[in-house]
Design a protein around this motif. Sequence first.
Motif, PDB file in Angstrom:
ATOM      1  N   ILE A  44       0.811  -1.216   0.000  1.00  0.00           N
ATOM      2  CA  ILE A  44       0.000   0.000   0.000  1.00  0.00           C
ATOM      3  C   ILE A  44       0.847   1.270   0.000  1.00  0.00           C
ATOM      4  CG2 ILE A  44      -2.000  -1.112   1.044  1.00  0.00           C
ATOM      5  CD1 ILE A  44      -1.142   0.041   3.736  1.00  0.00           C
ATOM      6  N   ALA A  45       2.149   1.136   0.225  1.00  0.00           N
ATOM      7  CA  ALA A  45       3.080   2.265   0.129  1.00  0.00           C
ATOM      8  C   ALA A  45       4.445   1.694  -0.197  1.00  0.00           C
ATOM      9  CB  ALA A  45       3.127   3.059   1.425  1.00  0.00           C
ATOM     10  N   ARG A  46       5.191   2.424  -1.037  1.00  0.00           N
ATOM     11  CA  ARG A  46       6.471   1.870  -1.468  1.00  0.00           C
ATOM     12  C   ARG A  46       7.417   2.979  -1.908  1.00  0.00           C
ATOM     13  NH1 ARG A  46       7.073  -3.861  -4.376  1.00  0.00           N
ATOM     14  NH2 ARG A  46       9.309  -4.057  -4.103  1.00  0.00           N
ATOM     15  N   ALA A  47       8.700   2.839  -1.535  1.00  0.00           N
ATOM     16  CA  ALA A  47       9.748   3.747  -1.990  1.00  0.00           C
ATOM     17  C   ALA A  47      10.597   3.053  -3.042  1.00  0.00           C
ATOM     18  CB  ALA A  47      10.620   4.179  -0.812  1.00  0.00           C
ATOM     19  N   GLY A  48      11.380   3.845  -3.764  1.00  0.00           N
ATOM     20  CA  GLY A  48      12.314   3.295  -4.735  1.00  0.00           C
ATOM     21  C   GLY A  48      13.694   3.136  -4.128  1.00  0.00           C
ATOM     22  N   GLU A  49      14.723   3.538  -4.882  1.00  0.00           N
ATOM     23  CA  GLU A  49      16.096   3.355  -4.426  1.00  0.00           C
ATOM     24  C   GLU A  49      16.710   4.628  -3.852  1.00  0.00           C
ATOM     25  OE1 GLU A  49      16.473   5.027  -8.514  1.00  0.00           O
ATOM     26  OE2 GLU A  49      15.111   3.667  -7.477  1.00  0.00           O
ATOM     27  N   GLU A  50      15.955   5.728  -3.843  1.00  0.00           N
ATOM     28  CA  GLU A  50      16.458   7.003  -3.351  1.00  0.00           C
ATOM     29  C   GLU A  50      15.919   7.307  -1.948  1.00  0.00           C
ATOM     30  OE1 GLU A  50      18.618   8.959  -4.890  1.00  0.00           O
ATOM     31  OE2 GLU A  50      18.766   7.603  -6.611  1.00  0.00           O
ATOM     32  N   PRO A  51      16.567   8.229  -1.220  1.00  0.00           N
ATOM     33  CA  PRO A  51      16.029   8.634   0.080  1.00  0.00           C
ATOM     34  C   PRO A  51      14.590   9.111  -0.046  1.00  0.00           C
ATOM     35  CG  PRO A  51      18.253   9.489  -0.205  1.00  0.00           C
ATOM     36  CD  PRO A  51      17.854   8.895  -1.523  1.00  0.00           C
ATOM     37  N   ALA A  52      13.775   8.746   0.935  1.00  0.00           N
ATOM     38  CA  ALA A  52      12.344   9.091   0.862  1.00  0.00           C
ATOM     39  C   ALA A  52      11.718   8.982   2.242  1.00  0.00           C
ATOM     40  CB  ALA A  52      11.622   8.155  -0.112  1.00  0.00           C
ATOM     41  N   LEU A  53      10.642   9.717   2.426  1.00  0.00           N
ATOM     42  CA  LEU A  53       9.756   9.542   3.573  1.00  0.00           C
ATOM     43  C   LEU A  53       8.387   9.193   3.005  1.00  0.00           C
ATOM     44  CD1 LEU A  53       9.352   9.800   6.696  1.00  0.00           C
ATOM     45  CD2 LEU A  53       8.501  12.107   6.237  1.00  0.00           C
ATOM     46  N   ILE A  54       7.931   7.987   3.244  1.00  0.00           N
ATOM     47  CA  ILE A  54       6.635   7.569   2.721  1.00  0.00           C
ATOM     48  C   ILE A  54       5.700   7.282   3.883  1.00  0.00           C
ATOM     49  CG2 ILE A  54       7.594   6.693   0.567  1.00  0.00           C
ATOM     50  CD1 ILE A  54       7.293   3.850   1.688  1.00  0.00           C
ATOM     51  N   MET A  55       4.408   7.379   3.616  1.00  0.00           N
ATOM     52  CA  MET A  55       3.389   7.250   4.645  1.00  0.00           C
ATOM     53  C   MET A  55       2.390   6.158   4.294  1.00  0.00           C
ATOM     54  SD  MET A  55       4.081   9.747   6.849  1.00  0.00           S
ATOM     55  CE  MET A  55       2.527   9.724   7.763  1.00  0.00           C
ATOM     56  N   ALA A  56       1.806   5.575   5.320  1.00  0.00           N
ATOM     57  CA  ALA A  56       0.706   4.625   5.125  1.00  0.00           C
ATOM     58  C   ALA A  56      -0.160   4.648   6.377  1.00  0.00           C
ATOM     59  CB  ALA A  56       1.223   3.213   4.867  1.00  0.00           C
ATOM     60  N   GLU A  57      -1.409   4.248   6.199  1.00  0.00           N
ATOM     61  CA  GLU A  57      -2.331   4.174   7.331  1.00  0.00           C
ATOM     62  C   GLU A  57      -2.786   2.728   7.506  1.00  0.00           C
ATOM     63  OE1 GLU A  57      -5.937   6.767   9.341  1.00  0.00           O
ATOM     64  OE2 GLU A  57      -5.288   7.183   7.283  1.00  0.00           O
ATOM     65  N   LEU A  58      -2.742   2.264   8.739  1.00  0.00           N
ATOM     66  CA  LEU A  58      -3.110   0.886   9.073  1.00  0.00           C
ATOM     67  C   LEU A  58      -4.469   0.883   9.750  1.00  0.00           C
ATOM     68  CD1 LEU A  58      -0.043   0.819   8.599  1.00  0.00           C
ATOM     69  CD2 LEU A  58       0.165  -0.766  10.512  1.00  0.00           C
ATOM     70  N   PHE A  59      -5.285  -0.152   9.446  1.00  0.00           N
ATOM     71  CA  PHE A  59      -6.648  -0.228   9.968  1.00  0.00           C
ATOM     72  C   PHE A  59      -6.907  -1.609  10.587  1.00  0.00           C
ATOM     73  CE2 PHE A  59      -6.761   2.794   6.429  1.00  0.00           C
ATOM     74  CZ  PHE A  59      -7.396   3.886   7.003  1.00  0.00           C
ATOM     75  N   HIS A  60      -7.477  -1.619  11.770  1.00  0.00           N
ATOM     76  CA  HIS A  60      -7.868  -2.886  12.400  1.00  0.00           C
ATOM     77  C   HIS A  60      -8.890  -3.625  11.545  1.00  0.00           C
ATOM     78  CE1 HIS A  60      -5.715  -2.716  16.192  1.00  0.00           C
ATOM     79  NE2 HIS A  60      -6.104  -1.467  16.378  1.00  0.00           N
TER      80      HIS A  60
END
Length: 263
Positions: free
Chosen positions: A223-239
């Motif tokens: 549901i969220a993914r970075a490549g090979e470069e520096p990054a800040l990625i976000m995702a939300e988790l649900f019960h």
Amino acid sequence: MKVALGQFAVQPDWHENLDICFDLIKRAAGKEADLLVLPEGILAQDMADPDLIPKTAQPLDGAFITRLAAETLKYPTLTIAGCLPIPDGKDRFYNTLLVIKNGQIIAQYRKLHLYDAFSHQESRSITAGDSLPPLVEIAGFKVGLMICYDLRFPELARRLVLEGADALILPAAWVKGSGKEAHWDILVKARALENTCYMIAVGECGQRNIGNSMVVDPLGVAIARAGEEPALIMAELFHKRIAHARDILPVLHNRRFLPPKFI
């Protein structure tokens, strides 16, 4: 739960890495993250210096961890996790995952499975842990702790989920190589899918390691993914997503084997 994955290329100078961590903490807090996961080995890395660990390792009350913990006091709703070598008192070190909140270390885990594979020998300077990782409560989720090479051992993930983990966090420094990117992709998704839990896997990027941080949901969807470069990625988790996965795919209920005994 909102999670942030802070992927970066770790530098040889720990002061530079501390500044990078400070920036990622500030940015994650600005996005209202409950949890920021950092890669493995955030203290220092240098491809040209295999003896960097004994040169740079710091104790729990050393300057790096003390300043990192102090920074979290500015952001009381944020929990951070990342790992680095901690002296074991015998001229060797533990690869240790620390979970920090409000200036305090609230949990720690010493890596069980050392990366003695693909011509690498982590045991050259690192002592293996001898205790199962704990579960940590973060924003209403129970989170289990793992580190990098642990990903290749499904019994550890299963044990944590049977103890109640809703999500597993995995800081890593996954080394590049033939087929290694595919291994990472397959294994992160498999650990999530076979346990119907979330996987939060954060890799170091740069010259040596693949990056490719990702969050995978309980049905194996990235549901969220970075490549090979520096990054800040976000995702939300649900019960409710976990409940849905375990309703339509009740593998935990249908299993026929007891969890292995830890030795």
